[in-house]
Scaffold this motif. Structure first.
Motif, PDB file in Angstrom:
ATOM      1  N   ASN A  23     -25.166  -7.225  -3.929  1.00 23.21           N
ATOM      2  CA  ASN A  23     -26.428  -7.419  -4.661  1.00 23.21           C
ATOM      3  C   ASN A  23     -27.642  -7.206  -3.763  1.00 23.21           C
ATOM      4  N   ALA A  24     -27.563  -7.700  -2.521  1.00 26.80           N
ATOM      5  CA  ALA A  24     -28.699  -7.583  -1.606  1.00 26.80           C
ATOM      6  C   ALA A  24     -29.005  -6.119  -1.299  1.00 26.80           C
ATOM      7  N   VAL A  25     -27.984  -5.338  -1.019  1.00 23.92           N
ATOM      8  CA  VAL A  25     -28.191  -3.920  -0.721  1.00 23.92           C
ATOM      9  C   VAL A  25     -28.657  -3.179  -1.974  1.00 23.92           C
ATOM     10  N   GLN A  26     -28.053  -3.488  -3.110  1.00 25.14           N
ATOM     11  CA  GLN A  26     -28.466  -2.868  -4.378  1.00 25.14           C
ATOM     12  C   GLN A  26     -29.950  -3.140  -4.655  1.00 25.14           C
ATOM     13  N   ALA A  27     -30.380  -4.380  -4.454  1.00 26.47           N
ATOM     14  CA  ALA A  27     -31.779  -4.745  -4.698  1.00 26.47           C
ATOM     15  C   ALA A  27     -32.722  -3.997  -3.754  1.00 26.47           C
ATOM     16  N   ALA A  28     -32.283  -3.777  -2.531  1.00 23.65           N
ATOM     17  CA  ALA A  28     -33.114  -3.076  -1.557  1.00 23.65           C
ATOM     18  C   ALA A  28     -33.255  -1.595  -1.874  1.00 23.65           C
ATOM     19  N   LEU A  29     -32.287  -1.042  -2.572  1.00 22.05           N
ATOM     20  CA  LEU A  29     -32.280   0.398  -2.832  1.00 22.05           C
ATOM     21  C   LEU A  29     -32.736   0.778  -4.237  1.00 22.05           C
ATOM     22  N   SER A  30     -32.751  -0.165  -5.148  1.00 23.54           N
ATOM     23  CA  SER A  30     -32.921   0.193  -6.555  1.00 23.54           C
ATOM     24  C   SER A  30     -34.370   0.391  -7.008  1.00 23.54           C
ATOM     25  N   ARG A  31     -35.334  -0.082  -6.267  1.00 27.17           N
ATOM     26  CA  ARG A  31     -36.724  -0.019  -6.722  1.00 27.17           C
ATOM     27  C   ARG A  31     -37.519   1.159  -6.181  1.00 27.17           C
ATOM     28  N   CYS A  32     -36.862   2.006  -5.390  1.00 21.69           N
ATOM     29  CA  CYS A  32     -37.594   3.134  -4.819  1.00 21.69           C
ATOM     30  C   CYS A  32     -36.648   4.308  -4.600  1.00 21.69           C
ATOM     31  N   LYS A  33     -37.228   5.477  -4.476  1.00 22.75           N
ATOM     32  CA  LYS A  33     -36.418   6.668  -4.221  1.00 22.75           C
ATOM     33  C   LYS A  33     -35.927   6.589  -2.784  1.00 22.75           C
ATOM     34  N   THR A  34     -34.616   6.547  -2.633  1.00 20.51           N
ATOM     35  CA  THR A  34     -33.998   6.385  -1.319  1.00 20.51           C
ATOM     36  C   THR A  34     -33.354   7.672  -0.837  1.00 20.51           C
ATOM     37  N   TYR A  35     -32.687   8.355  -1.749  1.00 21.17           N
ATOM     38  CA  TYR A  35     -31.827   9.470  -1.347  1.00 21.17           C
ATOM     39  C   TYR A  35     -32.469  10.833  -1.572  1.00 21.17           C
ATOM     40  N   LEU A  94     -34.658   5.071   6.370  1.00 21.17           N
ATOM     41  CA  LEU A  94     -34.582   3.823   5.604  1.00 21.17           C
ATOM     42  C   LEU A  94     -35.792   3.007   6.036  1.00 21.17           C
ATOM     43  N   ARG A  95     -36.663   2.700   5.099  1.00 23.62           N
ATOM     44  CA  ARG A  95     -37.909   2.029   5.429  1.00 23.62           C
ATOM     45  C   ARG A  95     -37.695   0.548   5.790  1.00 23.62           C
ATOM     46  N   ILE A  96     -38.630   0.023   6.544  1.00 23.58           N
ATOM     47  CA  ILE A  96     -38.632  -1.396   6.944  1.00 23.58           C
ATOM     48  C   ILE A  96     -38.585  -2.284   5.700  1.00 23.58           C
ATOM     49  N   GLY A  97     -39.306  -1.912   4.657  1.00 25.77           N
ATOM     50  CA  GLY A  97     -39.327  -2.708   3.428  1.00 25.77           C
ATOM     51  C   GLY A  97     -37.943  -2.861   2.824  1.00 25.77           C
ATOM     52  N   GLN A  98     -37.163  -1.801   2.852  1.00 26.16           N
ATOM     53  CA  GLN A  98     -35.811  -1.865   2.304  1.00 26.16           C
ATOM     54  C   GLN A  98     -34.888  -2.672   3.212  1.00 26.16           C
ATOM     55  N   ALA A  99     -35.038  -2.509   4.525  1.00 26.44           N
ATOM     56  CA  ALA A  99     -34.204  -3.255   5.471  1.00 26.44           C
ATOM     57  C   ALA A  99     -34.494  -4.753   5.374  1.00 26.44           C
ATOM     58  N   LYS A 136     -51.718  -8.437  -3.923  1.00 28.19           N
ATOM     59  CA  LYS A 136     -51.614  -7.370  -4.909  1.00 28.19           C
ATOM     60  C   LYS A 136     -51.919  -6.026  -4.254  1.00 28.19           C
ATOM     61  N   GLY A 137     -51.194  -5.017  -4.649  1.00 29.73           N
ATOM     62  CA  GLY A 137     -51.367  -3.688  -4.068  1.00 29.73           C
ATOM     63  C   GLY A 137     -50.495  -3.451  -2.847  1.00 29.73           C
ATOM     64  N   CYS A 138     -49.891  -4.502  -2.327  1.00 30.96           N
ATOM     65  CA  CYS A 138     -48.959  -4.353  -1.203  1.00 30.96           C
ATOM     66  C   CYS A 138     -47.592  -4.000  -1.778  1.00 30.96           C
ATOM     67  N   LEU A 139     -47.050  -2.890  -1.378  1.00 24.01           N
ATOM     68  CA  LEU A 139     -45.795  -2.398  -1.943  1.00 24.01           C
ATOM     69  C   LEU A 139     -44.683  -2.455  -0.903  1.00 24.01           C
ATOM     70  N   TRP A 140     -43.739  -3.370  -1.093  1.00 26.72           N
ATOM     71  CA  TRP A 140     -42.630  -3.493  -0.146  1.00 26.72           C
ATOM     72  C   TRP A 140     -41.784  -2.223  -0.118  1.00 26.72           C
ATOM     73  N   THR A 141     -41.765  -1.486  -1.218  1.00 29.36           N
ATOM     74  CA  THR A 141     -40.950  -0.271  -1.300  1.00 29.36           C
ATOM     75  C   THR A 141     -41.483   0.846  -0.404  1.00 29.36           C
ATOM     76  N   ARG A 142     -42.735   0.748  -0.003  1.00 27.18           N
ATOM     77  CA  ARG A 142     -43.330   1.767   0.874  1.00 27.18           C
ATOM     78  C   ARG A 142     -43.548   1.255   2.297  1.00 27.18           C
ATOM     79  N   LEU A 143     -43.265   0.004   2.517  1.00 26.93           N
ATOM     80  CA  LEU A 143     -43.503  -0.616   3.821  1.00 26.93           C
ATOM     81  C   LEU A 143     -42.610  -0.007   4.893  1.00 26.93           C
ATOM     82  N   ASP A 144     -43.229   0.492   5.969  1.00 21.89           N
ATOM     83  CA  ASP A 144     -42.444   1.016   7.090  1.00 21.89           C
ATOM     84  C   ASP A 144     -43.130   0.700   8.420  1.00 21.89           C
TER      85      ASP A 144
END
Length: 180
Positions: A23-35, A94-99, A136-144
């Protein structure tokens, strides 16, 4: 607090460490384009390696881990997996936000499942947490950037304390339960 942990586990329908790591890995990958690759075998190998790293690192959290060591662990996840699987990742990384999301969420699961005696160093930073802490406006999916991650963690901790919580992790647990 035990009721909040129980409510979280019921909402996510998870009661074991194996399911929690998936679940943890799925959650980290599911909200942004990873591949950048469509090869299912490459993706599965990447997810398996991601899970293995998170689970292995979690074993270092049986005692309290400093913020700086935790940040090093997050950066290592990002760098090692980027080096090994960059050929299938968007921008080779793999971005810091996902890790952070995968490691922090897995530690949260372990804490809620009573497999961790100490509170995790940080809560998972996601849109519910960032918006709830008025980031607001801070996006963990883009955090690197690990420095930005640290600033966000400090802001969430301050927000939690101002709102009467002993820790950001306790505030996040209640906030996530109320908003998920």
């Amino acid at each position: 607090m035990n009721q909040s942990k129980s409510n979280f586990l019921k909402k996510v329908k998870t009661n074991d460490k194996d399911r929690a790591s998936k679940n943890a890995v799925q959650a980290a990958l599911s909200r942004c384009k990873t591949y950048s690759s469509e090869n299912p075998r490459d993706r599965k190998k990447f997810r398996d390696d991601f899970r293995e790293m998170v689970v292995n690192l979690s074993k270092k959290y049986t005692t309290s881990v400093s913020q700086s060591k935790h940040e090093i662990n997050i950066v290592n996840i990002s760098n090692v997996l980027s080096q090994k699987h960059g050929h299938i990742l968007v921008n080779g990384r793999l971005r810091i936000g996902q890790a952070q999301k995968a490691l922090n969420l897995y530690l949260k699961y372990l804490w809620c499942l009573e497999h961790l005696e100490v509170i995790p160093p940080n809560c998972p930073l996601d849109s519910i947490v960032l918006n709830g802490a008025n980031l607001k406006g801070c996006l963990w999916t883009r955090l690197d950037c690990i420095e930005t991650y640290n600033l966000w963690c400090l802001s969430v901790s301050k927000h939690a304390k101002v709102n009467g919580f002993a820790s950001a992790q306790e505030w996040e647990l209640q906030t996530w339960n109320a908003n998920a």
